[in-house]
Enzyme design. Structure first.
Site, PDB file in Angstrom:
ATOM      1  N   SER A  87      11.220  34.623  -6.933  1.00 52.09           N
ATOM      2  CA  SER A  87      10.672  35.829  -6.322  1.00 52.09           C
ATOM      3  C   SER A  87      10.656  35.613  -4.819  1.00 52.09           C
ATOM      4  O   SER A  87      10.735  34.481  -4.341  1.00 52.09           O
ATOM      5  CB  SER A  87       9.268  36.131  -6.859  1.00 52.09           C
ATOM      6  OG  SER A  87       8.415  35.010  -6.723  1.00 52.09           O
ATOM      7  N   GLU A 139       9.081  36.925  -0.818  1.00 50.55           N
ATOM      8  CA  GLU A 139       8.110  37.655  -0.001  1.00 50.55           C
ATOM      9  C   GLU A 139       8.790  38.169   1.259  1.00 50.55           C
ATOM     10  O   GLU A 139       9.516  37.438   1.928  1.00 50.55           O
ATOM     11  CB  GLU A 139       6.937  36.756   0.377  1.00 50.55           C
ATOM     12  CG  GLU A 139       5.901  37.478   1.243  1.00 50.55           C
ATOM     13  CD  GLU A 139       4.745  36.588   1.646  1.00 50.55           C
ATOM     14  OE1 GLU A 139       3.919  36.280   0.755  1.00 50.55           O
ATOM     15  OE2 GLU A 139       4.680  36.199   2.833  1.00 50.55           O
ATOM     16  N   THR A 162       3.979  41.910   2.548  1.00 49.41           N
ATOM     17  CA  THR A 162       2.708  41.400   3.062  1.00 49.41           C
ATOM     18  C   THR A 162       1.926  42.449   3.850  1.00 49.41           C
ATOM     19  O   THR A 162       2.450  43.486   4.252  1.00 49.41           O
ATOM     20  CB  THR A 162       2.929  40.192   3.987  1.00 49.41           C
ATOM     21  OG1 THR A 162       3.579  40.647   5.178  1.00 49.41           O
ATOM     22  CG2 THR A 162       3.765  39.131   3.319  1.00 49.41           C
ATOM     23  N   ASP A 188      -6.431  37.695   6.298  1.00 53.52           N
ATOM     24  CA  ASP A 188      -6.752  37.004   7.546  1.00 53.52           C
ATOM     25  C   ASP A 188      -7.471  37.956   8.495  1.00 53.52           C
ATOM     26  O   ASP A 188      -7.144  39.146   8.566  1.00 53.52           O
ATOM     27  CB  ASP A 188      -5.475  36.492   8.215  1.00 53.52           C
ATOM     28  CG  ASP A 188      -4.769  35.437   7.385  1.00 53.52           C
ATOM     29  OD1 ASP A 188      -5.481  34.655   6.723  1.00 53.52           O
ATOM     30  OD2 ASP A 188      -3.522  35.397   7.400  1.00 53.52           O
ATOM     31  N   ALA A 227     -16.626  41.764  -0.178  1.00 54.96           N
ATOM     32  CA  ALA A 227     -17.026  40.534   0.494  1.00 54.96           C
ATOM     33  C   ALA A 227     -15.958  39.459   0.420  1.00 54.96           C
ATOM     34  O   ALA A 227     -15.888  38.575   1.272  1.00 54.96           O
ATOM     35  CB  ALA A 227     -18.325  40.009  -0.111  1.00 54.96           C
ATOM     36  N   PHE A 231       2.793  27.328  12.095  1.00 57.29           N
ATOM     37  CA  PHE A 231       2.320  28.104  10.952  1.00 57.29           C
ATOM     38  C   PHE A 231       1.538  27.197  10.008  1.00 57.29           C
ATOM     39  O   PHE A 231       0.448  27.548   9.527  1.00 57.29           O
ATOM     40  CB  PHE A 231       3.536  28.728  10.249  1.00 57.29           C
ATOM     41  CG  PHE A 231       3.216  29.756   9.209  1.00 57.29           C
ATOM     42  CD1 PHE A 231       1.958  30.341   9.099  1.00 57.29           C
ATOM     43  CD2 PHE A 231       4.203  30.163   8.320  1.00 57.29           C
ATOM     44  CE1 PHE A 231       1.683  31.296   8.138  1.00 57.29           C
ATOM     45  CE2 PHE A 231       3.938  31.113   7.351  1.00 57.29           C
ATOM     46  CZ  PHE A 231       2.673  31.680   7.257  1.00 57.29           C
ATOM     47  N   HIS A 250       8.465  30.915  -5.617  1.00 56.00           N
ATOM     48  CA  HIS A 250       8.246  32.105  -4.784  1.00 56.00           C
ATOM     49  C   HIS A 250       8.588  31.737  -3.343  1.00 56.00           C
ATOM     50  O   HIS A 250       7.950  30.849  -2.756  1.00 56.00           O
ATOM     51  CB  HIS A 250       6.784  32.551  -4.885  1.00 56.00           C
ATOM     52  CG  HIS A 250       6.468  33.818  -4.148  1.00 56.00           C
ATOM     53  ND1 HIS A 250       7.015  35.031  -4.492  1.00 56.00           N
ATOM     54  CD2 HIS A 250       5.654  34.049  -3.075  1.00 56.00           C
ATOM     55  CE1 HIS A 250       6.541  35.972  -3.681  1.00 56.00           C
ATOM     56  NE2 HIS A 250       5.726  35.398  -2.808  1.00 56.00           N
TER      57      HIS A 250
END
Length: 288
Positions: A7, A9, A40, A101, A117, A210, A259
């Protein structure tokens, strides 16, 4: 070695040039027949509308199974669930549910006064709708906000119990990191799919920065290897070899799904997949 299910992203485009890059990425990788692709959210929910539009367009035009990222940041419960309903109305029933984030410079996550929350509350609310297959994040290396050595496993257990079907891990650089995490998960009864997240290293300086932000441990041998490769002009060759070896070790250790975090730059991911035996799926109309 077993050929893995894969998969990918992607991240949503923020201008016309990036839109073309995303479409080129999809064109390069879709022949590899991924089981799904995900899109994303930016930090602080900054790409909420872009994500929604990219997900809807990909779902409609690509024929791929598209999963939408959804976060809790800077939105009320009602606003977040309204976005989820928009995904469902567009035919997208796969969601990667994350806390998200905080905005750059915020210093940490702050709950919206009417918002969720944490990711567990979001997962519970999505599960209650009965509309979605829910995937979540997991952290083989310690999350920067982890409160103890086992807190990442404890949080994942809570996410699974709340209704998640699969966990996609943050990237890591050594297979043993994943295997140790998998063993910890098994000890607390997590038996759902745990899919390793793989970052093909297009640019070592960027990947290193990163990794530091994400809490991913950087082995000294990897730093040394890229320092030498950059000096010799062989960084692309090294990146392909390192990523392929990592994936091969994972497959030899019983992993059957991978992934890839493509960063919307598909060539290295494609080359690694080919090296792992993932062949392009050729439709009959293309066979002469």
């Amino acid at each position: 070695m077993t050929t893995p299910e894969i998969s990918f992203e992607f991240f949503p485009p923020q201008n016309l040039e990036a839109s073309f890059r995303l479409w080129d990425t999809v064109q390069v990788l879709s022949p590899l027949d991924p089981r799904f692709v995900s899109v994303t959210y930016g930090a602080g929910g900054t790409t909420r509308d872009l994500t929604r539009d990219a997900v809807a367009t990909l779902h409609k035009s690509s024929g791929l199974n598209v999963a939408a990222h959804l976060t809790c940041v800077n939105a009320s419960r009602a606003e977040t669930l309204a976005i989820a309903d928009q995904f469902a109305s567009a035919g997208v029933n796969d969601i990667v549910a994350l806390r998200g984030d905080p905005p750059k410079g915020a210093g940490g996550f702050t709950q919206h006064e009417d918002g969720f929350a944490n990711s567990v509350e979001l997962i519970e609310a999505l599960a209650d709708t009965g509309k979605f297959n829910i995937r979540v994040g997991a952290y083989p290396d310690r999350h920067p906000e982890a409160t103890g050595p086992d807190s990442d496993v404890d949080w994942l257990k809570r996410k699974i119990d709340a209704g998640a079907s699969e966990a996609l891990t943050q990237f890591f650089f050594e297979a043993d990191t994943f295997f140790r995490f998998r063993d910890k998960c098994a000890k607390v009864g997590i038996d759902h799919v745990l899919t390793p997240g793989i970052l093909p290293i297009e640019n070592w300086k960027g990947a290193r920065n990163f990794a530091r932000r994400c809490g991913t441990l950087i082995p000294q041998w990897l730093d040394d290897a890229f320092e030498t490769a950059l000096r010799d002009g062989r960084e692309d060759l090294l990146a392909t070899a390192i990523c392929t070896e990592l994936c091969s070790e994972l497959l030899d250790g019983g992993v059957d799904k991978l992934h890839f975090y493509t960063m919307n730059r598909p060539e290295l991911t494609r080359d690694v997949c080919h090296a792992l035996g993932v062949a392009p799926k050729v439709s009959l109309e293309n066979v002469a």
